[in-house]
Design an enzyme around this catalytic site. Structure first.
Site, mmCIF file in Angstrom:
data_model
loop_
_atom_site.group_PDB
_atom_site.id
_atom_site.type_symbol
_atom_site.label_atom_id
_atom_site.label_comp_id
_atom_site.label_asym_id
_atom_site.label_seq_id
_atom_site.Cartn_x
_atom_site.Cartn_y
_atom_site.Cartn_z
ATOM 1 C CG ASN A 9 29.095 30.932 45.551
ATOM 2 O OD1 ASN A 9 28.669 31.924 44.965
ATOM 3 N ND2 ASN A 9 28.983 29.698 45.055
ATOM 4 C CE LYS A 11 26.021 28.171 46.219
ATOM 5 N NZ LYS A 11 25.682 26.765 46.324
ATOM 6 C CG HIS A 95 29.492 26.817 41.711
ATOM 7 N ND1 HIS A 95 28.350 26.052 41.737
ATOM 8 C CD2 HIS A 95 29.851 27.009 43.003
ATOM 9 C CE1 HIS A 95 28.027 25.812 43.003
ATOM 10 N NE2 HIS A 95 28.928 26.386 43.787
ATOM 11 C CD GLU A 97 24.891 26.123 42.908
ATOM 12 O OE1 GLU A 97 25.050 27.346 42.804
ATOM 13 O OE2 GLU A 97 24.848 25.540 44.012
ATOM 14 C CD GLU A 167 32.109 24.557 45.780
ATOM 15 O OE1 GLU A 167 31.809 25.090 46.856
ATOM 16 O OE2 GLU A 167 31.578 24.869 44.699
ATOM 17 N N GLY A 173 24.849 22.417 49.442
ATOM 18 C CA GLY A 173 23.488 22.808 49.811
ATOM 19 C C GLY A 173 22.647 21.673 50.363
ATOM 20 C CB SER A 213 27.184 21.151 53.768
ATOM 21 O OG SER A 213 26.099 21.010 52.853
HETATM 22 P P1 PGA Z 1 26.892 25.330 50.422
HETATM 23 O O1 PGA Z 1 27.410 25.804 48.958
HETATM 24 O O2 PGA Z 1 27.931 25.814 51.411
HETATM 25 O O3 PGA Z 1 25.579 25.995 50.601
HETATM 26 O O4 PGA Z 1 26.832 23.845 50.395
HETATM 27 C C1 PGA Z 1 28.755 25.715 48.615
HETATM 28 C C2 PGA Z 1 28.954 26.198 47.195
HETATM 29 O O5 PGA Z 1 28.195 25.815 46.310
HETATM 30 O O6 PGA Z 1 29.873 26.973 46.923
#
Ligand code: PGA
Length: 250
Positions: A9, A11, A95, A97, A167, A173, A213
């Site tokens: 992903n 982003k 997601h 976010e 998630e 992140g 992560s």
């Molecule tokens: P990350 O993001 O691996 O940077 O923690 C995962 C995601 O939001 O899909």
């Protein structure tokens, strides 16, 4: 039989040149059997990246969002029809976010899922609790409700096109990963919801990915768990070496 899947992903990251350089490395990776690699790419790069992976049968491209309506006066939005017309048939929805920053509700997500499925898309649907919810002990119910509220009106047949991604928000992140045991526990809980609502076969056939992560150092341990069928990877999917290693961790 469900598949192993590694989703990258991206982003809102990478220039066009960086994106091309990354994908030209990833198409060379020897992807394990029964494994799909899916790259969640920003809209402007979709067509080009899709062309770049056309020779790599196990690698495909996904959009990171789509609009809930088929077309019309929605300035700045992108429809499933537009995506299909450039050969994109997978979309990431739900997601955390987008739930947070774009205020996407369970109802809106249900609408987006229905629109995407009607257009023949595979949907990677994300769920996951905040730290506060986990600390209050409500995380199992919270995640079950997220799935129920957006997906449980679907017919069993539609689930062939759904991939779930658990998630936990506190792991995205942050560098803090859910332990393989914490992730497994939630994945088993999610699979149980599917078995209870639909049937055990459907539950067994649905891929459930872990995100938050995921790194080369922890991917193998996570993916070796019974109910963890792969990862949705943010930061580590931006580096060819790291993501290649994650792909090889199955
Ligand atoms: P990350 O993001 O691996 O940077 O923690 C995962 C995601 O939001 O899909």
């Amino acid at each position: 039989m469900r598949k192993n899947i590694a989703v990258g992903n991206w982003k809102m990251n990478l220039s066009f040149d960086d994106a091309k350089a990354l994908v030209s490395e990833l198409v060379k990776v020897d992807v394990p059997d029964n494994t799909d690699v899916i790259l969640g790419v920003p809209y402007p790069y979709l067509a080009q990246m899709n062309e770049m992976v056309s020779g790599a049968s196990k690698v495909s491209i996904a959009a990171q969002n789509c609009h809930e309506k088929e077309k019309g006066a929605y300035t700045g939005e992108v429809s499933t029809g537009m995506l299909s017309s450039i050969g994109i048939n997978t979309v990431i929805l739900g997601h955390s976010e987008r739930r947070e920053y774009q205020k996407e509700s369970a109802e809106l997500l249900a609408e987006k899922v229905n629109t995407a499925l009607a257009a023949g898309f595979r949907v990677i649907f994300c769920c996951g609790e905040s730290l506060t919810t986990r600390e209050s002990g409500q995380h199992f119910d919270y995640v079950a409700d997220q799935i129920k509220d957006s997906l449980f009106d679907l017919d069993a047949s539609a689930w062939k096109q759904i991939v779930l991604a658990y998630e936990p928000i506190w792991a995205i992140g942050t560098g803090v990963t859910a332990s393989p045991e914490q992730a497994q526990e939630m994945h088993a809980h999610i699979r149980k919801q599917l078995a209870e609502k639909y049937n055990q076969d459907l539950a067994n056939d649905t891929s459930i990915l872990y995100g938050g992560s995921v790194k080369p150092a922890n991917a193998e341990q996570l993916f070796s768990k019974e109910d963890i069928d792969g990862g949705l990877v943010g930061g580590a999917s931006l580096k060819a070496a790291d993501f290649s290693q994650i792909i090889k961790s199955f």
